[in-house]
Design a protein around this motif. Structure first.
Motif, short mmCIF file in Angstrom:
data_model
loop_
_atom_site.label_atom_id
_atom_site.label_comp_id
_atom_site.label_asym_id
_atom_site.label_seq_id
_atom_site.Cartn_x
_atom_site.Cartn_y
_atom_site.Cartn_z
N CYS A 16 71.34 41.50 8.50
CA CYS A 16 69.91 41.40 8.13
C CYS A 16 69.55 42.39 7.04
CB CYS A 16 69.04 41.63 9.35
SG CYS A 16 69.40 40.54 10.74
N CYS A 37 65.50 42.67 6.01
CA CYS A 37 64.73 41.42 6.12
C CYS A 37 63.34 41.73 6.69
CB CYS A 37 65.48 40.44 7.03
SG CYS A 37 64.56 38.90 7.26
N ASN A 39 61.63 40.08 8.53
CA ASN A 39 61.48 39.56 9.89
C ASN A 39 62.08 40.48 10.95
OD1 ASN A 39 60.14 37.17 9.12
ND2 ASN A 39 62.10 36.25 8.56
N CYS A 49 65.10 40.53 15.82
CA CYS A 49 64.47 39.63 14.85
C CYS A 49 63.18 39.10 15.47
CB CYS A 49 65.41 38.49 14.52
SG CYS A 49 64.65 37.18 13.54
N LEU A 55 64.18 30.48 14.60
CA LEU A 55 64.78 30.68 13.28
C LEU A 55 64.85 29.39 12.46
CD1 LEU A 55 67.59 33.23 14.14
CD2 LEU A 55 65.83 33.54 12.40
N PHE A 60 65.09 29.41 8.63
CA PHE A 60 66.25 30.29 8.54
C PHE A 60 67.46 29.75 9.31
CE2 PHE A 60 62.70 32.99 7.50
CZ PHE A 60 63.20 33.90 6.56
N CYS A 63 70.67 31.84 9.21
CA CYS A 63 70.86 32.97 10.13
C CYS A 63 71.51 32.49 11.42
CB CYS A 63 69.52 33.63 10.44
SG CYS A 63 68.75 34.38 9.00
N ARG A 216 69.29 38.68 18.59
CA ARG A 216 68.15 39.21 17.86
C ARG A 216 66.88 39.14 18.68
NH1 ARG A 216 70.05 37.84 11.88
NH2 ARG A 216 72.21 38.03 12.37
S1 SF4 Z 1 68.09 36.97 11.81
FE1 SF4 Z 1 65.88 37.34 11.52
S2 SF4 Z 1 65.77 39.45 10.74
FE2 SF4 Z 1 67.91 38.81 10.47
S3 SF4 Z 1 68.03 37.97 8.36
FE3 SF4 Z 1 67.58 36.22 9.75
S4 SF4 Z 1 65.31 36.05 9.76
FE4 SF4 Z 1 65.84 38.09 8.95
#
Ligand code: SF4
Length: 219
Positions: A16, A37, A39, A49, A55, A60, A63, A216
């Motif tokens: 992250c 990040c 988040n 996270c 996500l 995302f 991720c 997370r």
């Molecule tokens: S898991 Fe969450 S905190 Fe980590 S990069 Fe992805 S969105 Fe960002």
């Protein structure tokens, strides 16, 4: 025994921090390597996270697909004794550098494991096990960097063994990292701007994205 499966609960959220994200179908935002990040837990005290449970819906899926092959927890626990760049910001740069090295080392460990299935002679098999033991031994940031520097030579050795088997293409296919690792959309390179590395995604494999460990959720 080195674990080549990500255990995010024992990692300091290195991906992250360290990965470069490109806004697109895999990530909802642009984020340079070295920038935490947005988040991540905003208290700065944990590695959770804040959108962990959502996500994919929040844009995302990259991720969810990403897997560090166990490099993250090894760096955090073995190389930095459980410390974190979140509470000790001076560790951000060296931990990112170690992430780049250890990710490559763990990919090589996956390939060495895969090579066990090849019809190798006893001497070659013993040599590969010696290399595996070398990469699995307890490391420091310095020895990890040195070991990563030796990887091109080891890759050449594996390619040579595959070629000598007479079925190079088939053998080479066995020497790829395990398919559960999403390296098809990640590449690493030096980032002149940040002095570390970046990882930009490419198109992921077709089909359903693999699940990721529940790492997370409010660490
Ligand atoms: S898991 Fe969450 S905190 Fe980590 S990069 Fe992805 S969105 Fe960002």
């Amino acid at each position: 025994m080195i674990d080549l499966t990500a255990d995010c609960g024992r990692c300091a959220a290195l991906c992250c921090l360290a990965l470069h994200l490109d806004a697109g179908s895999r990530f909802a935002i642009d984020k340079p390597a070295g920038a935490p990040c947005p988040n991540l837990d905003r208290t700065g005290q944990t590695h959770g996270c804040t959108i962990h449970g959502d996500l994919t819906a929040r844009g995302f899926p990259g991720c969810v697909a990403y897997d560090c092959a166990g490099a993250g927890q090894r760096i955090t626990q073995e190389l930095y004794a459980g410390k974190s760049w979140r509470t000790e910001p001076a560790l951000a740069a060296p931990m990112m550098e170690s992430f780049r090295h250890m990710r490559a080392i763990h990919e090589m460990l996956q390939m060495l494991d895969a090579a066990e299935a090849l019809p190798l002679g006893a001497a070659d098999r013993a040599a590969l096990r010696e290399h595996r033991d070398h990469l699995a031994r307890p490391m420091t940031p310095e020895t990890a960097a040195a070991a990563a520097g030796d990887l091109p030579e080891l890759r050449a050795l594996l390619r040579g063994l595959a070629g000598a088997l007479g079925s190079a293409a088939r053998a080479a296919a066995h020497l790829q990292p395990a398919p559960r690792i999403s390296t098809s959309w990640e590449k690493t390179a030096r980032s002149p701007e940040h002095g570390h590395y970046s990882a930009r995604h490419r198109t992921p494999p077709a089909g359903e994205l693999p699940g990721r460990p529940d790492r997370r959720s409010g660490r």
